[in-house]
Motif scaffolding. Structure first.
Motif, PDB file in Angstrom:
ATOM      1  N   LEU A  22      -9.499 -41.121  23.811  1.00 26.12           N
ATOM      2  CA  LEU A  22      -8.489 -41.231  22.759  1.00 26.12           C
ATOM      3  C   LEU A  22      -7.078 -41.097  23.330  1.00 26.12           C
ATOM      4  O   LEU A  22      -6.143 -41.754  22.860  1.00 26.12           O
ATOM      5  N   VAL A  26      -4.100 -43.899  22.951  1.00 28.60           N
ATOM      6  CA  VAL A  26      -2.736 -43.596  22.487  1.00 28.60           C
ATOM      7  C   VAL A  26      -1.727 -44.067  23.525  1.00 28.60           C
ATOM      8  O   VAL A  26      -0.700 -44.675  23.181  1.00 28.60           O
ATOM      9  N   LEU A  43       3.849 -40.127  19.436  1.00 26.11           N
ATOM     10  CA  LEU A  43       2.448 -40.529  19.335  1.00 26.11           C
ATOM     11  C   LEU A  43       1.532 -39.434  19.861  1.00 26.11           C
ATOM     12  O   LEU A  43       0.556 -39.048  19.209  1.00 26.11           O
ATOM     13  N   LEU A  47      -0.783 -37.265  17.197  1.00 33.23           N
ATOM     14  CA  LEU A  47      -2.219 -37.474  17.354  1.00 33.23           C
ATOM     15  C   LEU A  47      -2.869 -36.345  18.150  1.00 33.23           C
ATOM     16  O   LEU A  47      -4.040 -36.036  17.953  1.00 33.23           O
ATOM     17  N   GLY A  50      -4.071 -33.346  15.973  1.00 36.60           N
ATOM     18  CA  GLY A  50      -5.403 -33.474  15.388  1.00 36.60           C
ATOM     19  C   GLY A  50      -6.472 -32.954  16.331  1.00 36.60           C
ATOM     20  O   GLY A  50      -7.399 -32.246  15.917  1.00 36.60           O
TER      21      GLY A  50
END
Length: 68
Positions: A22, A26, A43, A47, A50
């Motif tokens: 992930l 990104v 970004l 992100l 999370g």
């Protein structure tokens, strides 16, 4: 090795690989959209929160809920 030990190891390894993947997604998204330094930082910050929330939840469960 029983099923519980295998599941624990598989979960830790697969989640680590997923989080790294992930992060690559990104980074690639920011690079292709020409986000710049500030956009790339936003970004990863948004992100990444999370991912941090998921890890923090697991830590809280292991130290606060399970020992009782």
């Amino acid at each position: 090795m029983d099923e519980a030990v295998f599941s624990t190891w598989a979960l830790r390894i697969c989640l680590t690989v997923l989080i790294v993947f992930l992060g690559f997604i990104v980074w690639n998204l920011g690079k292709e959209s020409q986000a710049g330094k500030f956009g790339m930082a936003m970004l990863f910050l948004v992100l990444g929160l999370g991912v941090f929330g998921f890890i923090f939840k697991e830590i809280l469960i292991n130290f606060l809920v399970l020992p009782k």
